[in-house]
Write an enzyme that holds these catalytic residues in place. Sequence first.
Site, PDB file in Angstrom:
ATOM      1  N   ASN A 148      -3.927 -11.783   2.870  1.00 23.89           N
ATOM      2  CA  ASN A 148      -3.566 -10.366   2.778  1.00 23.89           C
ATOM      3  C   ASN A 148      -4.730  -9.432   3.052  1.00 23.89           C
ATOM      4  O   ASN A 148      -4.523  -8.249   3.332  1.00 23.89           O
ATOM      5  CB  ASN A 148      -2.984 -10.062   1.398  1.00 23.89           C
ATOM      6  CG  ASN A 148      -3.898 -10.494   0.266  1.00 23.89           C
ATOM      7  OD1 ASN A 148      -4.079 -11.699   0.046  1.00 23.89           O
ATOM      8  ND2 ASN A 148      -4.477  -9.552  -0.443  1.00 23.89           N
ATOM      9  N   GLN A 172       2.866 -12.152   3.406  1.00 23.55           N
ATOM     10  CA  GLN A 172       2.438 -11.421   4.595  1.00 23.55           C
ATOM     11  C   GLN A 172       3.016 -11.987   5.888  1.00 23.55           C
ATOM     12  O   GLN A 172       2.874 -11.362   6.941  1.00 23.55           O
ATOM     13  CB  GLN A 172       0.907 -11.423   4.693  1.00 23.55           C
ATOM     14  CG  GLN A 172       0.198 -10.724   3.554  1.00 23.55           C
ATOM     15  CD  GLN A 172       0.455  -9.227   3.517  1.00 23.55           C
ATOM     16  OE1 GLN A 172       0.923  -8.632   4.490  1.00 23.55           O
ATOM     17  NE2 GLN A 172       0.149  -8.595   2.395  1.00 23.55           N
ATOM     18  N   SER A 188       8.264 -11.634  -0.304  1.00 21.98           N
ATOM     19  CA  SER A 188       8.475 -10.317  -0.904  1.00 21.98           C
ATOM     20  C   SER A 188       9.095  -9.386   0.114  1.00 21.98           C
ATOM     21  O   SER A 188       8.568  -9.230   1.224  1.00 21.98           O
ATOM     22  CB  SER A 188       7.139  -9.745  -1.389  1.00 21.98           C
ATOM     23  OG  SER A 188       7.326  -8.544  -2.105  1.00 21.98           O
ATOM     24  N   ALA A 189      10.202  -8.748  -0.241  1.00 23.19           N
ATOM     25  CA  ALA A 189      10.965  -7.947   0.721  1.00 23.19           C
ATOM     26  C   ALA A 189      10.202  -6.734   1.228  1.00 23.19           C
ATOM     27  O   ALA A 189      10.336  -6.348   2.392  1.00 23.19           O
ATOM     28  CB  ALA A 189      12.292  -7.497   0.092  1.00 23.19           C
ATOM     29  N   THR A 223      19.437 -10.143 -14.798  1.00 22.01           N
ATOM     30  CA  THR A 223      20.488  -9.777 -13.861  1.00 22.01           C
ATOM     31  C   THR A 223      19.931  -9.665 -12.451  1.00 22.01           C
ATOM     32  O   THR A 223      18.920  -9.004 -12.209  1.00 22.01           O
ATOM     33  CB  THR A 223      21.117  -8.433 -14.264  1.00 22.01           C
ATOM     34  OG1 THR A 223      21.647  -8.550 -15.590  1.00 22.01           O
ATOM     35  CG2 THR A 223      22.224  -8.022 -13.309  1.00 22.01           C
ATOM     36  N   CYS A 305      -3.203  -4.872  -5.071  1.00 23.31           N
ATOM     37  CA  CYS A 305      -3.069  -5.195  -6.489  1.00 23.31           C
ATOM     38  C   CYS A 305      -4.391  -5.092  -7.232  1.00 23.31           C
ATOM     39  O   CYS A 305      -4.420  -5.111  -8.455  1.00 23.31           O
ATOM     40  CB  CYS A 305      -2.501  -6.600  -6.650  1.00 23.31           C
ATOM     41  SG  CYS A 305      -0.836  -6.777  -5.970  1.00 23.31           S
TER      42      CYS A 305
END
Length: 359
Positions: A148, A172, A188-189, A223, A305
């Site tokens: 990344n 990535q 990760s979308a 959920t 992050c």
Amino acid sequence: MADRLYLDHAATTPMLAEAKAAMMAAMERWANPSSPHADGRAARAALEDARGRIAGMLGWDGHVLFTSGASEAIAIGLGRAKTGRVTASAVEHDAVLRVVRGERIGVDWEGLVSSSFALEELKNPSTGSGRTERLEERPVVAIQHVNNETGVVQPLWQIDRRAITLFADCAQSAGKLALPDADMIAISAHKFGGPPGVGALLLRDLGLIEPSGGQEQGYRAGTENLPGVLAMAAALEARTDWLTGAAGLRARLDAAIKAAGGEVVARDAPRIPAIASYRMPGVSARAQLIRFDLAGISVSAGSACSSGSLKTSHVLRAMGWDDEAAGEVVRVSFGPETNDADVDRFLSEWMKMAGRAGR
């Protein structure tokens, strides 16, 4: 001020129009997929349909467990792996290093892991050849597909997987490059045009991890985020060309910065075209980020992050950079709409800064 120029797509990329439309439509018919009534059953059918579509678009024939993103997928896959030994490369994302606190696999100056490490360093002591069919006897090894910070693409296809369980962080690369042949994969979308807050853990075999109870076949409680999942599927199906134009843009940027006295991180390594890091000698990354931001340009230093603290990059340290040099590196990352004018604008500001430092 001129319109802002966003060159931080490795941190997050704006949602594609197709993903926005799918998410808004899903919110109009939202119901809990675990509810037994007709609305819940319809939501469950939509969720399972999206699961199949996502697997198909990624070319994945294993299991797909939906999560809140790559960080949670990493925590589940590595934190609940059925093995007593988990190791990771020294250049992994912080989300991996927070879970794997033990051994580290070193890298060379270009940030590449040795393709032969599995033959000796990770040979299973219980078998003479290092080969075992029992999943719980295999050490889990985490190696990021695309770094990344540097964009370096690890040659995962060269790794001998007969004695290990391979975990690949593909945050990535998913939706941009073909997935590697790994046992567990995190995606990760929001890295490929989907919404934030949704991702997945891809598993070859559910027996690789301990169940926790709850949803997702008992492997992830909570959920399911149906609108996010449907938007993630739509983002993948949009078939956005993330890399063709980026290759030429990055080549121009690499050449110009090198000619001006800058340094291209991992210049000779295989890199995804959409991510690059550059050192500006004599100017700290903190100062560069401030000046770029004042000029209306969004770039970053290291991982999103951890860049809030602007601590020295552990990735660059592992590659052999000293703290001073590593502290002068910023990352530029492209999206599908980044163009030549954007690169020219970034280069103009970079040259101004480098020129002032030289004087």
